[in-house]
Motif scaffolding. Structure first.
Motif, PDB file in Angstrom:
ATOM      1  N   ASP A   1       4.582 -11.188  22.273  1.00  0.00           N
ATOM      2  CA  ASP A   1       5.810 -11.107  21.474  1.00  0.00           C
ATOM      3  C   ASP A   1       5.536 -10.663  20.043  1.00  0.00           C
ATOM      4  O   ASP A   1       6.385 -10.056  19.399  1.00  0.00           O
ATOM      5  CB  ASP A   1       6.507 -12.482  21.419  1.00  0.00           C
ATOM      6  CG  ASP A   1       7.092 -12.843  22.766  1.00  0.00           C
ATOM      7  OD1 ASP A   1       7.198 -11.934  23.619  1.00  0.00           O
ATOM      8  OD2 ASP A   1       7.419 -14.028  22.973  1.00  0.00           O
ATOM      9  N   ARG A   2       4.343 -10.999  19.557  1.00  0.00           N
ATOM     10  CA  ARG A   2       4.029 -10.671  18.154  1.00  0.00           C
ATOM     11  C   ARG A   2       3.517  -9.236  17.992  1.00  0.00           C
ATOM     12  O   ARG A   2       3.434  -8.734  16.890  1.00  0.00           O
ATOM     13  CB  ARG A   2       2.936 -11.620  17.637  1.00  0.00           C
ATOM     14  CG  ARG A   2       3.456 -12.946  17.155  1.00  0.00           C
ATOM     15  CD  ARG A   2       2.376 -13.670  16.352  1.00  0.00           C
ATOM     16  NE  ARG A   2       1.367 -14.220  17.226  1.00  0.00           N
ATOM     17  CZ  ARG A   2       1.420 -15.451  17.725  1.00  0.00           C
ATOM     18  NH1 ARG A   2       2.428 -16.244  17.427  1.00  0.00           N
ATOM     19  NH2 ARG A   2       0.491 -15.886  18.515  1.00  0.00           N
TER      20      ARG A   2
ATOM     21  N   ARG B   1      -1.349 -18.321  30.065  1.00  0.00           N
ATOM     22  CA  ARG B   1      -0.163 -17.451  30.179  1.00  0.00           C
ATOM     23  C   ARG B   1       0.749 -17.624  28.969  1.00  0.00           C
ATOM     24  O   ARG B   1       1.255 -16.654  28.407  1.00  0.00           O
ATOM     25  CB  ARG B   1       0.620 -17.798  31.448  1.00  0.00           C
ATOM     26  CG  ARG B   1      -0.055 -17.305  32.711  1.00  0.00           C
ATOM     27  CD  ARG B   1       1.012 -16.978  33.751  1.00  0.00           C
ATOM     28  NE  ARG B   1       0.424 -16.354  34.922  1.00  0.00           N
ATOM     29  CZ  ARG B   1      -0.053 -15.123  34.956  1.00  0.00           C
ATOM     30  NH1 ARG B   1       0.005 -14.338  33.897  1.00  0.00           N
ATOM     31  NH2 ARG B   1      -0.582 -14.637  36.060  1.00  0.00           N
ATOM     32  N   ALA B   2       0.965 -18.867  28.575  1.00  0.00           N
ATOM     33  CA  ALA B   2       1.841 -19.124  27.421  1.00  0.00           C
ATOM     34  C   ALA B   2       1.235 -18.511  26.157  1.00  0.00           C
ATOM     35  O   ALA B   2       1.945 -17.897  25.345  1.00  0.00           O
ATOM     36  CB  ALA B   2       2.045 -20.622  27.247  1.00  0.00           C
TER      37      ALA B   2
ATOM     38  N   GLN C   1       4.575  -3.218  21.986  1.00  0.00           N
ATOM     39  CA  GLN C   1       4.446  -3.217  23.447  1.00  0.00           C
ATOM     40  C   GLN C   1       3.152  -2.527  23.899  1.00  0.00           C
ATOM     41  O   GLN C   1       2.785  -1.476  23.365  1.00  0.00           O
ATOM     42  CB  GLN C   1       5.648  -2.481  24.055  1.00  0.00           C
ATOM     43  CG  GLN C   1       5.915  -2.983  25.445  1.00  0.00           C
ATOM     44  CD  GLN C   1       6.864  -2.075  26.199  1.00  0.00           C
ATOM     45  OE1 GLN C   1       7.472  -1.180  25.617  1.00  0.00           O
ATOM     46  NE2 GLN C   1       6.980  -2.301  27.482  1.00  0.00           N
ATOM     47  N   GLY C   2       2.474  -3.128  24.830  1.00  0.00           N
ATOM     48  CA  GLY C   2       1.269  -2.521  25.395  1.00  0.00           C
ATOM     49  C   GLY C   2      -0.001  -2.760  24.597  1.00  0.00           C
ATOM     50  O   GLY C   2      -1.094  -2.369  25.008  1.00  0.00           O
ATOM     51  N   GLU C   3       0.147  -3.435  23.443  1.00  0.00           N
ATOM     52  CA  GLU C   3      -1.017  -3.593  22.560  1.00  0.00           C
ATOM     53  C   GLU C   3      -2.129  -4.430  23.216  1.00  0.00           C
ATOM     54  O   GLU C   3      -3.307  -4.080  23.165  1.00  0.00           O
ATOM     55  CB  GLU C   3      -0.558  -4.235  21.239  1.00  0.00           C
ATOM     56  CG  GLU C   3      -1.663  -4.584  20.268  1.00  0.00           C
ATOM     57  CD  GLU C   3      -2.444  -3.375  19.771  1.00  0.00           C
ATOM     58  OE1 GLU C   3      -1.953  -2.232  19.894  1.00  0.00           O
ATOM     59  OE2 GLU C   3      -3.577  -3.571  19.272  1.00  0.00           O
ATOM     60  N   LEU C   4      -1.742  -5.547  23.854  1.00  0.00           N
ATOM     61  CA  LEU C   4      -2.782  -6.413  24.431  1.00  0.00           C
ATOM     62  C   LEU C   4      -3.506  -5.711  25.566  1.00  0.00           C
ATOM     63  O   LEU C   4      -4.723  -5.814  25.724  1.00  0.00           O
ATOM     64  CB  LEU C   4      -2.177  -7.732  24.933  1.00  0.00           C
ATOM     65  CG  LEU C   4      -1.755  -8.735  23.872  1.00  0.00           C
ATOM     66  CD1 LEU C   4      -1.479 -10.091  24.509  1.00  0.00           C
ATOM     67  CD2 LEU C   4      -2.807  -8.876  22.792  1.00  0.00           C
ATOM     68  N   MET C   5      -2.729  -4.961  26.375  1.00  0.00           N
ATOM     69  CA  MET C   5      -3.374  -4.243  27.484  1.00  0.00           C
ATOM     70  C   MET C   5      -4.321  -3.175  26.923  1.00  0.00           C
ATOM     71  O   MET C   5      -5.416  -2.952  27.450  1.00  0.00           O
ATOM     72  CB  MET C   5      -2.322  -3.619  28.402  1.00  0.00           C
ATOM     73  CG  MET C   5      -2.912  -3.055  29.665  1.00  0.00           C
ATOM     74  SD  MET C   5      -1.694  -2.494  30.852  1.00  0.00           S
ATOM     75  CE  MET C   5      -1.153  -4.009  31.575  1.00  0.00           C
ATOM     76  N   ALA C   6      -3.897  -2.540  25.834  1.00  0.00           N
ATOM     77  CA  ALA C   6      -4.757  -1.512  25.226  1.00  0.00           C
ATOM     78  C   ALA C   6      -6.068  -2.139  24.748  1.00  0.00           C
ATOM     79  O   ALA C   6      -7.157  -1.587  24.964  1.00  0.00           O
ATOM     80  CB  ALA C   6      -4.025  -0.843  24.067  1.00  0.00           C
TER      81      ALA C   6
ATOM     82  N   GLY D   1      -7.585 -11.137  20.689  1.00  0.00           N
ATOM     83  CA  GLY D   1      -6.710 -11.661  19.639  1.00  0.00           C
ATOM     84  C   GLY D   1      -5.680 -12.678  20.094  1.00  0.00           C
ATOM     85  O   GLY D   1      -4.758 -12.987  19.334  1.00  0.00           O
ATOM     86  N   VAL D   2      -5.806 -13.212  21.306  1.00  0.00           N
ATOM     87  CA  VAL D   2      -4.869 -14.262  21.745  1.00  0.00           C
ATOM     88  C   VAL D   2      -5.348 -15.593  21.176  1.00  0.00           C
ATOM     89  O   VAL D   2      -6.536 -15.908  21.238  1.00  0.00           O
ATOM     90  CB  VAL D   2      -4.806 -14.316  23.291  1.00  0.00           C
ATOM     91  CG1 VAL D   2      -3.966 -15.499  23.760  1.00  0.00           C
ATOM     92  CG2 VAL D   2      -4.277 -13.008  23.841  1.00  0.00           C
ATOM     93  N   ARG D   3      -4.402 -16.363  20.610  1.00  0.00           N
ATOM     94  CA  ARG D   3      -4.813 -17.660  20.018  1.00  0.00           C
ATOM     95  C   ARG D   3      -5.102 -18.684  21.102  1.00  0.00           C
ATOM     96  O   ARG D   3      -4.368 -18.748  22.097  1.00  0.00           O
ATOM     97  CB  ARG D   3      -3.704 -18.180  19.120  1.00  0.00           C
ATOM     98  CG  ARG D   3      -3.561 -17.313  17.894  1.00  0.00           C
ATOM     99  CD  ARG D   3      -2.393 -17.713  17.056  1.00  0.00           C
ATOM    100  NE  ARG D   3      -1.934 -16.517  16.347  1.00  0.00           N
ATOM    101  CZ  ARG D   3      -1.007 -16.510  15.418  1.00  0.00           C
ATOM    102  NH1 ARG D   3      -0.407 -17.626  15.102  1.00  0.00           N
ATOM    103  NH2 ARG D   3      -0.667 -15.385  14.828  1.00  0.00           N
ATOM    104  N   LEU D   4      -6.122 -19.469  20.881  1.00  0.00           N
ATOM    105  CA  LEU D   4      -6.519 -20.448  21.900  1.00  0.00           C
ATOM    106  C   LEU D   4      -5.503 -21.575  21.993  1.00  0.00           C
ATOM    107  O   LEU D   4      -5.024 -22.068  20.973  1.00  0.00           O
ATOM    108  CB  LEU D   4      -7.882 -21.055  21.546  1.00  0.00           C
ATOM    109  CG  LEU D   4      -9.061 -20.076  21.482  1.00  0.00           C
ATOM    110  CD1 LEU D   4     -10.346 -20.827  21.174  1.00  0.00           C
ATOM    111  CD2 LEU D   4      -9.205 -19.317  22.795  1.00  0.00           C
ATOM    112  N   PRO D   5      -5.171 -22.009  23.209  1.00  0.00           N
ATOM    113  CA  PRO D   5      -4.328 -23.199  23.359  1.00  0.00           C
ATOM    114  C   PRO D   5      -5.042 -24.413  22.761  1.00  0.00           C
ATOM    115  O   PRO D   5      -6.238 -24.366  22.476  1.00  0.00           O
ATOM    116  CB  PRO D   5      -4.190 -23.354  24.884  1.00  0.00           C
ATOM    117  CG  PRO D   5      -4.562 -22.029  25.448  1.00  0.00           C
ATOM    118  CD  PRO D   5      -5.544 -21.423  24.495  1.00  0.00           C
TER     119      PRO D   5
END
Ligand SMILES: NC(=O)C1=CN([C@@H]2O[C@H](COP(=O)(O)OP(=O)(O)OC[C@H]3O[C@@H](n4cnc5c(N)ncnc54)[C@H](O)[C@@H]3O)[C@@H](O)[C@H]2O)[C@@H](O)CC1
Ligand SMILES: Nc1ncnc2c1ncn2[C@@H]1O[C@H](COP(=O)(O)OP(=O)(O)O)[C@@H](O)[C@H]1O
Length: 482
Positions: free
Chosen positions: A19-20, A11-12, A23-28, A205-209
């Protein structure tokens, strides 16, 4: 290596990427990735796709994908099953030609039921990683309404599954789960993995924890971990394993554990036991040597009963436990340990043995499974390998290491003696210098692959798995992807 991250860390990571981005880009991105997977799975023009839409972002991903699929000429129906839904996604889906029905409470109407019964593909976008275990009251019977022939594709996780992968409950059973950027514990742990089907991780494109909570060794990891001898090695430097296993009742357990250790490629095996298993071993495994002596690790307990233990076995096992050598404790050997040792210790119970061990130690057994293995690991400061269709290897919490979860074995491996073979492989790897976590997880992987190699697609006997281990290791070292 496959790595899974905790729900909080996922989630984090998603929030910081959100935030980077606009809006809506990740869902797209998620909807596009999901659509591509579904388009690859659709068999024919006119295939009927039913999209089950919950109230979270997961439902939003599914609604945008529904719109894309309708645009690609699929026959798409969205069923809204939550109290609300992602309004932007709903608008997008409707304007692209998706039909929409509601099933927000109570019984489903006949249109919904017949759509589910006739679906070619069902997309489960009901609950995501924020979901609670179990299905909402009105959806309890939902899995029974889905056509047996439908390809069920879950978004992020099969709804109803515990995102943390610790509790089994009513859920959707997926043929495939499409998750985004990284695996989560639900995808790898035994309480939930059976519902996940094929796991497909789509990069958005989410960075891995930084730190995973669960890891899974893959076949490619064998080359980096398996102890391979070099020109300066001799049988002693490669590791000597002492085995205390088998007795007058379970003579065969000694043969299976020792054979597996020998075929796993140990320098030498010393066996300690009474006449019946010793005589059998002399004829079946002539490589073994007999009697107590110097070792690099001990494997203790397969086919062994403390109540009727052979006195020499008991004293050698107790001395091994009091020593600073690594020890694997299996089956009857689990009765020997009451408190933490100052040396690497691997316990290899099945679920029944784990429950008995916890009861004897006064550890609450509630819930069982990985959570119980963790409590036992913490109590004894030992690594607990819990056997099953998915085998988990759980180090003590304060080691700060992710647990390992292996699912490499065909169900045919659920056969008498298979655990004795596993104990022999674990012992060989401990004697070869691996940590309990690496030894347990690598042994589980090779044990499972050897079972498949011994008779691909069919029944295996434990001795065949033991004999197969050497060939499987060779194959994995040289052609890991085969
Ligand atoms: N040929 C041989 O010499 C063999 C020797 N064996 C030895 O036989 C001894 C007894 O082992 P068992 O496991 O049969 O008996 P146990 O009595 O230790 O455990 C079986 C009990 O645990 C319960 N249980 C709960 N969950 C279980 C699970 N996931 N898998 C298995 N049992 C579960 C069973 O219902 C049963 O009550 C061990 O020392 C073992 O090493 C076995 O490996 C079989 C072959
Ligand atoms: N359904 C299953 N699918 C794959 N592997 C399984 C399944 N059930 C059990 N196993 C594996 O079979 C082995 C059984 O070990 P164990 O219960 O100790 O048997 P035994 O005491 O007879 O040797 C373990 O390695 C376990 O992980």
């Amino acid at each position: 290596m496959i790595r899974a991250y905790s729900v909080a860390d996922v989630r984090a990571a998603e929030a910081s990427e959100t935030d980077r981005q606009p809006q809506g880009e990740l869902m797209a991105r998620a909807a596009t990735g999901l659509t591509d997977v579904v388009l690859n799975r659709l068999g024919h023009d006119g295939d009927r796709v039913v999209v089950l839409v919950g109230s979270g972002d997961n439902g939003g991903d599914a609604l945008y994908a529904a719109g894309h699929l309708a645009q690609a000429d699929a026959n798409v129906l969205a069923v809204l099953v939550g109290r609300s839904q992602h309004e932007g996604g709903l608008e997008y889906a409707r304007t692209r030609g998706v039909s929409v029905l509601e099933w927000r409470a109570g019984e489903a109407d006949s249109q919904v039921l017949s759509a589910l019964a006739e679906a070619d593909v069902v997309i489960d976008g009901i609950a995501g990683i924020g979901g609670r275990p179990g299905l909402p009251e009105h959806l309890r019977e939902l899995p029974d309404h889905i056509a047996d022939t439908a390809y069920v594709l879950a978004v992020d996780l099969p709804s109803g599954c515990d995102p943390a992968g610790l509790v089994t409950g009513p859920s959707i059973y997926a043929d495939e789960t499409v998750t985004f950027s990284m695996a989560k514990p639900v995808h790898l742990l035994p309480a939930t993995e059976y519902a996940v089907g094929l796991l497909n991780v789509v990069d958005i494109g989410v960075r891995l924890p930084k730190v995973p909570v669960v890891e899974r060794l893959t076949r490619e990891d064998v080359l980096g971990l398996w102890p391979v001898p070099g020109p300066h090695d001799d049988k002693y430097s490669r590791g000597v394993l002492g085995v205390v296993a088998g007795g007058e009742t379970y003579t065969g357990a000694a043969v299976m554990a020792v054979t597996a250790a020998v075929t796993a490629g140990i320098g030498m095996v010393r066996y300690v036991g009474p006449p019946a298993p010793t005589d059998l071993l002399r004829s079946r495994v002539p490589e073994a040597v007999f009697g107590d002596g110097r070792c690099q690790a001990w494997a203790i307990g397969s086919g062994w009963e403390m109540d009727s233990a052979d006195p020499q076995q008991l004293s050698v096992a107790r001395a091994a436990l009091a020593s600073s050598l690594p020890v694997v404790l299996d089956a009857g050997g689990l009765d020997l340990i009451d408190e933490p040792r100052d040396a690497p210790t691997l316990l290899t119970p099945h679920a029944g043995e784990l429950g008995r061990l916890a009861e004897r130690l006064g550890i609450p057994t509630g819930g069982g499974g990985v959570a119980l293995a963790q409590r036992v690991a913490d109590h004894l400061q030992a690594t607990v390998l819990l056997k099953g269709a998915v085998t988990t290897v759980v180090p003590p919490s304060d080691a700060g290491l992710p647990l390992r979860s292996q699912a490499d074995a065909p169900a045919w491996l659920a056969t008498a003696g298979a655990g004795d073979v596993l104990a022999g492989i674990c012992g060989a790897l401990l004697a070869g210098g691996l940590s309990p976590l690496d030894a347990g997880s690598l042994a589980a992987l090779v044990h499972g692959v050897a079972a498949e190699d011994a008779n691909p697609g069919g029944p295996v006997r434990a001795m065949d798995v033991a004999h197969q281990v050497g060939g499987t290791v060779a194959r994995l070292l040289h052609t890991p992807t085969a």
